[in-house]
Design a protein around this motif. Sequence first.
Motif, PDB file in Angstrom:
ATOM      1  N   ASP A  72     -18.903  18.077 -52.864  1.00 34.17           N
ATOM      2  CA  ASP A  72     -17.648  18.495 -53.084  1.00 34.17           C
ATOM      3  C   ASP A  72     -16.636  17.626 -53.805  1.00 34.17           C
ATOM      4  O   ASP A  72     -17.168  16.376 -53.971  1.00 34.17           O
ATOM      5  CB  ASP A  72     -16.835  19.427 -52.092  1.00 34.17           C
ATOM      6  N   ALA A  73     -15.598  18.023 -54.384  1.00 29.33           N
ATOM      7  CA  ALA A  73     -14.484  17.070 -54.937  1.00 29.33           C
ATOM      8  C   ALA A  73     -14.259  16.003 -53.998  1.00 29.33           C
ATOM      9  O   ALA A  73     -14.240  14.841 -54.418  1.00 29.33           O
ATOM     10  CB  ALA A  73     -13.442  17.985 -55.389  1.00 29.33           C
ATOM     11  N   GLU A  74     -14.021  16.107 -52.590  1.00 21.81           N
ATOM     12  CA  GLU A  74     -13.644  15.078 -51.767  1.00 21.81           C
ATOM     13  C   GLU A  74     -14.684  14.050 -51.643  1.00 21.81           C
ATOM     14  O   GLU A  74     -14.614  13.088 -51.444  1.00 21.81           O
ATOM     15  CB  GLU A  74     -13.257  15.538 -50.253  1.00 21.81           C
ATOM     16  N   ALA A  75     -15.944  14.560 -51.633  1.00 20.39           N
ATOM     17  CA  ALA A  75     -17.218  13.745 -51.748  1.00 20.39           C
ATOM     18  C   ALA A  75     -17.173  12.696 -52.711  1.00 20.39           C
ATOM     19  O   ALA A  75     -17.318  11.599 -52.627  1.00 20.39           O
ATOM     20  CB  ALA A  75     -18.274  14.285 -51.478  1.00 20.39           C
ATOM     21  N   PHE A  76     -16.805  13.302 -54.065  1.00 14.47           N
ATOM     22  CA  PHE A  76     -16.652  12.525 -55.184  1.00 14.47           C
ATOM     23  C   PHE A  76     -15.394  11.359 -55.019  1.00 14.47           C
ATOM     24  O   PHE A  76     -15.528  10.326 -55.450  1.00 14.47           O
ATOM     25  CB  PHE A  76     -16.693  13.271 -56.230  1.00 14.47           C
ATOM     26  N   ARG A  77     -14.580  11.851 -54.751  1.00 15.55           N
ATOM     27  CA  ARG A  77     -13.156  11.119 -54.438  1.00 15.55           C
ATOM     28  C   ARG A  77     -13.663  10.012 -53.395  1.00 15.55           C
ATOM     29  O   ARG A  77     -13.271   8.815 -53.915  1.00 15.55           O
ATOM     30  CB  ARG A  77     -12.127  11.872 -54.041  1.00 15.55           C
ATOM     31  N   TYR A  78     -14.292  10.314 -52.427  1.00 15.19           N
ATOM     32  CA  TYR A  78     -14.517   9.237 -51.445  1.00 15.19           C
ATOM     33  C   TYR A  78     -15.575   8.146 -52.146  1.00 15.19           C
ATOM     34  O   TYR A  78     -15.367   6.965 -51.846  1.00 15.19           O
ATOM     35  CB  TYR A  78     -15.161   9.813 -50.065  1.00 15.19           C
ATOM     36  N   SER A  79     -16.680   8.587 -52.755  1.00 15.16           N
ATOM     37  CA  SER A  79     -17.633   7.876 -53.122  1.00 15.16           C
ATOM     38  C   SER A  79     -17.364   7.181 -54.258  1.00 15.16           C
ATOM     39  O   SER A  79     -17.454   5.776 -54.258  1.00 15.16           O
ATOM     40  CB  SER A  79     -18.797   8.654 -53.758  1.00 15.16           C
ATOM     41  N   PHE A  80     -16.319   7.407 -55.227  1.00 13.87           N
ATOM     42  CA  PHE A  80     -15.818   6.647 -56.325  1.00 13.87           C
ATOM     43  C   PHE A  80     -14.952   5.810 -55.857  1.00 13.87           C
ATOM     44  O   PHE A  80     -14.859   4.710 -56.429  1.00 13.87           O
ATOM     45  CB  PHE A  80     -15.229   7.526 -57.193  1.00 13.87           C
ATOM     46  N   GLN A  81     -14.016   6.027 -54.900  1.00 18.05           N
ATOM     47  CA  GLN A  81     -13.243   4.985 -54.304  1.00 18.05           C
ATOM     48  C   GLN A  81     -13.856   3.934 -53.400  1.00 18.05           C
ATOM     49  O   GLN A  81     -13.294   2.551 -53.548  1.00 18.05           O
ATOM     50  CB  GLN A  81     -12.096   5.639 -53.133  1.00 18.05           C
ATOM     51  N   ARG A  82     -14.943   4.443 -52.789  1.00 25.66           N
ATOM     52  CA  ARG A  82     -15.599   3.084 -52.091  1.00 25.66           C
ATOM     53  C   ARG A  82     -16.299   2.439 -53.178  1.00 25.66           C
ATOM     54  O   ARG A  82     -16.414   1.097 -53.099  1.00 25.66           O
ATOM     55  CB  ARG A  82     -16.775   3.968 -51.387  1.00 25.66           C
ATOM     56  N   PHE A  83     -16.733   2.946 -54.280  1.00 29.34           N
ATOM     57  CA  PHE A  83     -17.390   2.250 -55.633  1.00 29.34           C
ATOM     58  C   PHE A  83     -16.484   1.190 -55.950  1.00 29.34           C
ATOM     59  O   PHE A  83     -16.675  -0.022 -56.129  1.00 29.34           O
ATOM     60  CB  PHE A  83     -17.927   3.155 -56.616  1.00 29.34           C
ATOM     61  N   ILE A  84     -15.059   1.409 -56.102  1.00 29.55           N
ATOM     62  CA  ILE A  84     -14.031   0.623 -56.279  1.00 29.55           C
ATOM     63  C   ILE A  84     -13.661  -0.396 -55.452  1.00 29.55           C
ATOM     64  O   ILE A  84     -13.742  -1.813 -55.576  1.00 29.55           O
ATOM     65  CB  ILE A  84     -12.651   1.234 -56.793  1.00 29.55           C
ATOM     66  N   ASP A  85     -13.586   0.064 -54.052  1.00 30.51           N
ATOM     67  CA  ASP A  85     -13.218  -0.703 -53.102  1.00 30.51           C
ATOM     68  C   ASP A  85     -14.088  -2.041 -52.562  1.00 30.51           C
ATOM     69  O   ASP A  85     -13.806  -3.047 -51.977  1.00 30.51           O
ATOM     70  CB  ASP A  85     -12.977   0.003 -51.741  1.00 30.51           C
ATOM     71  N   VAL A  86     -15.669  -1.706 -52.859  1.00 35.11           N
ATOM     72  CA  VAL A  86     -16.733  -2.495 -52.495  1.00 35.11           C
ATOM     73  C   VAL A  86     -16.717  -3.917 -53.298  1.00 35.11           C
ATOM     74  O   VAL A  86     -17.085  -4.843 -53.005  1.00 35.11           O
ATOM     75  CB  VAL A  86     -17.967  -1.820 -52.422  1.00 35.11           C
ATOM     76  N   LYS A  87     -16.149  -3.477 -54.474  1.00 38.35           N
ATOM     77  CA  LYS A  87     -16.062  -4.424 -55.466  1.00 38.35           C
ATOM     78  C   LYS A  87     -17.424  -5.232 -55.966  1.00 38.35           C
ATOM     79  O   LYS A  87     -17.720  -6.388 -56.082  1.00 38.35           O
ATOM     80  CB  LYS A  87     -15.000  -5.625 -55.069  1.00 38.35           C
ATOM     81  N   GLY A  88     -18.410  -4.328 -55.828  1.00 41.63           N
ATOM     82  CA  GLY A  88     -19.613  -4.602 -56.436  1.00 41.63           C
ATOM     83  C   GLY A  88     -19.816  -5.084 -57.894  1.00 41.63           C
ATOM     84  O   GLY A  88     -18.817  -4.620 -58.579  1.00 41.63           O
ATOM     85  N   ALA A  89     -20.791  -5.660 -58.283  1.00 38.34           N
ATOM     86  CA  ALA A  89     -20.839  -6.211 -59.915  1.00 38.34           C
ATOM     87  C   ALA A  89     -20.577  -4.731 -60.683  1.00 38.34           C
ATOM     88  O   ALA A  89     -19.921  -4.944 -61.709  1.00 38.34           O
ATOM     89  CB  ALA A  89     -21.999  -6.673 -60.452  1.00 38.34           C
ATOM     90  N   PRO A  90     -21.088  -3.503 -60.385  1.00 32.09           N
ATOM     91  CA  PRO A  90     -20.727  -2.490 -61.394  1.00 32.09           C
ATOM     92  C   PRO A  90     -19.539  -1.632 -61.245  1.00 32.09           C
ATOM     93  O   PRO A  90     -19.158  -0.616 -62.056  1.00 32.09           O
ATOM     94  CB  PRO A  90     -22.050  -1.345 -61.079  1.00 32.09           C
TER      95      PRO A  90
END
Length: 531
Positions: free
Chosen positions: A126-144
């Motif tokens: 759902d939308a909350e899962a995408f919000r969580y996943s995308f924010q984690r994508f930013i917060d982890v600060k991996g190369a991508p």
Amino acid sequence: MTRIRGRVLAGSVALIAAFAPAACSSGDGDSSSGATIGSDSLPQTKLTTLKVGWSYQDMTLDPATFYGSVGFATMGALYEGLVAYAPRSGEIVPQLATKWKVSPDGLTYTFTLREGATFHDGTPVDAEAFRYSFQRFIDVKGAPSYMLGDVAKFQTPDPKTFVIELKKPNNALLDYLASYVGPKAMSPTLLKANAGRDNGQTFLVKNDAGSGPYVLSDVVIDKGLTLKAAPKYWGEKPKIPQIQVSVVPDITDQVLRLRNGDLDLIDSQVPPNLAQQLRKDGNLSVTAYASVVKPTVWIKDSGIFRDKATREALIQAVDRSVIAKGAFGAEATPSKSLIPITMVGGDITSDDPGYDPSKLKSIVGGLGSIQPIVVGYRDSLARDALAAQLIQTQLQAAGLNATVRGYGPEFYGFAADTSKAPDLMVLGINSDANTPAAWLKAYFATGGSLTMNGVSTPAGDEALNKAIAATDPAEAKRLYGEAATAYADSAFFFTLADVKSYIYAHKKVGPVPYTAANPFGPYYAEVGEAP
């Protein structure tokens, strides 16, 4: 609910219809008759396990940090995003979003999510899962993580609507969302339960939190992994229930195992001599397609190459037509553009200085005694090694003493410390996504993460930034071409060839769709399924 299939775009990626004469045959199983060229005519598979060879193993399959290459197809099997690249084309099609709209100013992207999609743990996408996943994508600060660098905020007005608001326009966003190294939907429930001290990164080395057609069932570091068809996948189940990946570092060993039947499929860089063996094998099929791989050379700003005229002369002393065929195969063609042909701007001539070795001969003749230059290459890439050797031969013929040297993973550090880089670095590079924004930013722009000579070309950077922000497609294409031309005109970079990516497989595997906008391999969800 069935999996979305995309249309093949006119002028985009096409299956090669014919190879060298030795490859032409009906492919009836007699090894003297030659491999089948293009697998779409093969019958549907009856395999229950697909045995795949990798040259090495990516150490994580966490979407927030994964930045490898051989694991692209595996990432696409485990995780899904809002959109995807359609098999056999570079078209962006719905995946977990069924539709989307972009505001006229290019700042707001609104996605409508699919009904009934769930993660492998059974929780809803759902939308909350995408919000969580995308924010984690930013917060982890991996190369991508740079792919979401222009995000101002996420909004979730209801469970089936997800909104991305940008700080400034970025016409590469949809490509980033479709890329296998782009942000993907992940189960918040599973990640929160296994967050540990590193936001779930350790957990995801041997587990997945995705919604894709396969689940990660086993991982043995440096040995391989196993994927199994997800029992409750929301879409059409894969034709082959299990994928068994084995790490086989030596390409000659991979080829031997494929021909002996110990492997069913390989998609590594196979040098021309071994490729010809495979094309003569009547038990095999060969799939070739244009992709985002492009062999490129960086010239370090040091020694005699601080002089632009010398760099220009060196570039003109390289016969790209010889290198294209000699290192990358009969289907490769000399490069005339700094941008891959699959991308916007790839048809604009931006890197075509011509061939004239006399200029380098004249310059070198007046320099007196100079140290041999080093032509580097990635030691695990056989075709790149051949290209480096051919460049060495051509430069020496023009009077410039040159040696070749292979480098391991340390080449990733050349951008940060150019003192360790060779004078020339040859590398068949691939883009994070099928957009010149990702390609030019990473490899040629000032401060690019993989700009291996540490140079700056302000005119290219200015045009590139304008291109990324352009909301008119024609203007964006013009500016991407302008940026590529500026980088090439600096004479710090040049490309060698437009090449094909290849998948070699047993005929029993059946049709092998490929991910055209990513360079490494099959679209596992549809391998073995008649198109």
